[in-house]
Motif scaffolding. Sequence first.
Motif, PDB file in Angstrom:
ATOM      1  N   LEU A  82       0.735  -5.664   5.063  1.00 44.45           N
ATOM      2  CA  LEU A  82       1.980  -5.387   4.927  1.00 44.45           C
ATOM      3  C   LEU A  82       2.568  -3.287   4.175  1.00 44.45           C
ATOM      4  CD1 LEU A  82       3.692  -8.424   3.775  1.00 44.45           C
ATOM      5  CD2 LEU A  82       4.147  -7.656   5.683  1.00 44.45           C
ATOM      6  N   GLY A  83       1.106  -3.224   3.873  1.00 37.83           N
ATOM      7  CA  GLY A  83       1.532  -1.745   3.271  1.00 37.83           C
ATOM      8  C   GLY A  83       2.366  -1.330   2.523  1.00 37.83           C
ATOM      9  N   LYS A  84       2.437  -0.006   2.250  1.00 38.00           N
ATOM     10  CA  LYS A  84       3.467   0.847   1.166  1.00 38.00           C
ATOM     11  C   LYS A  84       4.778   0.655   1.037  1.00 38.00           C
ATOM     12  CE  LYS A  84       0.240   3.796   0.539  1.00 38.00           C
ATOM     13  NZ  LYS A  84       0.139   5.141   0.870  1.00 38.00           N
ATOM     14  N   GLU A  85       5.288   0.028   2.270  1.00 40.71           N
ATOM     15  CA  GLU A  85       7.026  -0.417   1.536  1.00 40.71           C
ATOM     16  C   GLU A  85       6.852  -1.367   1.480  1.00 40.71           C
ATOM     17  OE1 GLU A  85       9.055   2.210   5.096  1.00 40.71           O
ATOM     18  OE2 GLU A  85       8.217   0.813   6.429  1.00 40.71           O
ATOM     19  N   PHE A  86       6.058  -2.633   1.689  1.00 38.88           N
ATOM     20  CA  PHE A  86       6.516  -3.510   0.697  1.00 38.88           C
ATOM     21  C   PHE A  86       5.936  -3.956  -0.803  1.00 38.88           C
ATOM     22  CE2 PHE A  86       7.570  -4.332   5.426  1.00 38.88           C
ATOM     23  CZ  PHE A  86       8.324  -5.603   4.795  1.00 38.88           C
ATOM     24  N   ASP A  87       6.687  -4.901  -1.253  1.00 34.82           N
ATOM     25  CA  ASP A  87       6.163  -5.389  -2.854  1.00 34.82           C
ATOM     26  C   ASP A  87       5.471  -6.721  -1.922  1.00 34.82           C
ATOM     27  OD1 ASP A  87       5.939  -2.820  -3.903  1.00 34.82           O
ATOM     28  OD2 ASP A  87       7.876  -3.956  -4.541  1.00 34.82           O
ATOM     29  N   VAL A  88       3.932  -7.202  -2.676  1.00 33.70           N
ATOM     30  CA  VAL A  88       4.063  -8.876  -2.918  1.00 33.70           C
ATOM     31  C   VAL A  88       3.356  -9.131  -3.918  1.00 33.70           C
ATOM     32  CG1 VAL A  88       2.325  -9.905  -1.242  1.00 33.70           C
ATOM     33  CG2 VAL A  88       3.157  -8.236   0.012  1.00 33.70           C
ATOM     34  N   GLU A  98       9.146  -8.385  -0.698  1.00 29.32           N
ATOM     35  CA  GLU A  98      10.067  -7.772  -0.643  1.00 29.32           C
ATOM     36  C   GLU A  98       9.870  -6.509   0.234  1.00 29.32           C
ATOM     37  OE1 GLU A  98      11.791  -7.937  -4.812  1.00 29.32           O
ATOM     38  OE2 GLU A  98      10.816  -6.385  -4.491  1.00 29.32           O
ATOM     39  N   PHE A  99      11.221  -5.946   1.100  1.00 24.75           N
ATOM     40  CA  PHE A  99      11.018  -5.441   1.262  1.00 24.75           C
ATOM     41  C   PHE A  99      11.828  -4.210   0.420  1.00 24.75           C
ATOM     42  CE2 PHE A  99      12.963  -1.414   4.280  1.00 24.75           C
ATOM     43  CZ  PHE A  99      11.669  -1.437   4.300  1.00 24.75           C
TER      44      PHE A  99
END
Length: 103
Positions: A82-88, A98-99
């Motif tokens: 998902l990359g750095k803009e999302f928290d998992v 979450e974005f």
Amino acid sequence: MTMKTKHGVKINGIKPEMVMGLLIAEGYFNSMGISEMVVTSAVDGKHGIGSLHYVGYAADVRTWAIQNEALVDFTTGLSEELGKEFDVVLEKDHIHIEFQPKV
């Protein structure tokens, strides 16, 4: 691959960034050999004060199809996908996505 919602999940108001995140997550589930991703909460449910669920920037996905010993690695891989803009976050019975772009 199929993305489904648990009965009663409300998606009205989910933001486009989360839709994109869920599509990416669905692809990740598929790449890991899991044929179905189930969204268990979006803008519905009971969450903490200030939760991004209530403003359409968070969703939860079911973990039943992932073996317990693989959950941490699976969640880490999903976060990388998902990359750095999302928290998992791996929760007790689901994965919270979450974005939340970093400044």
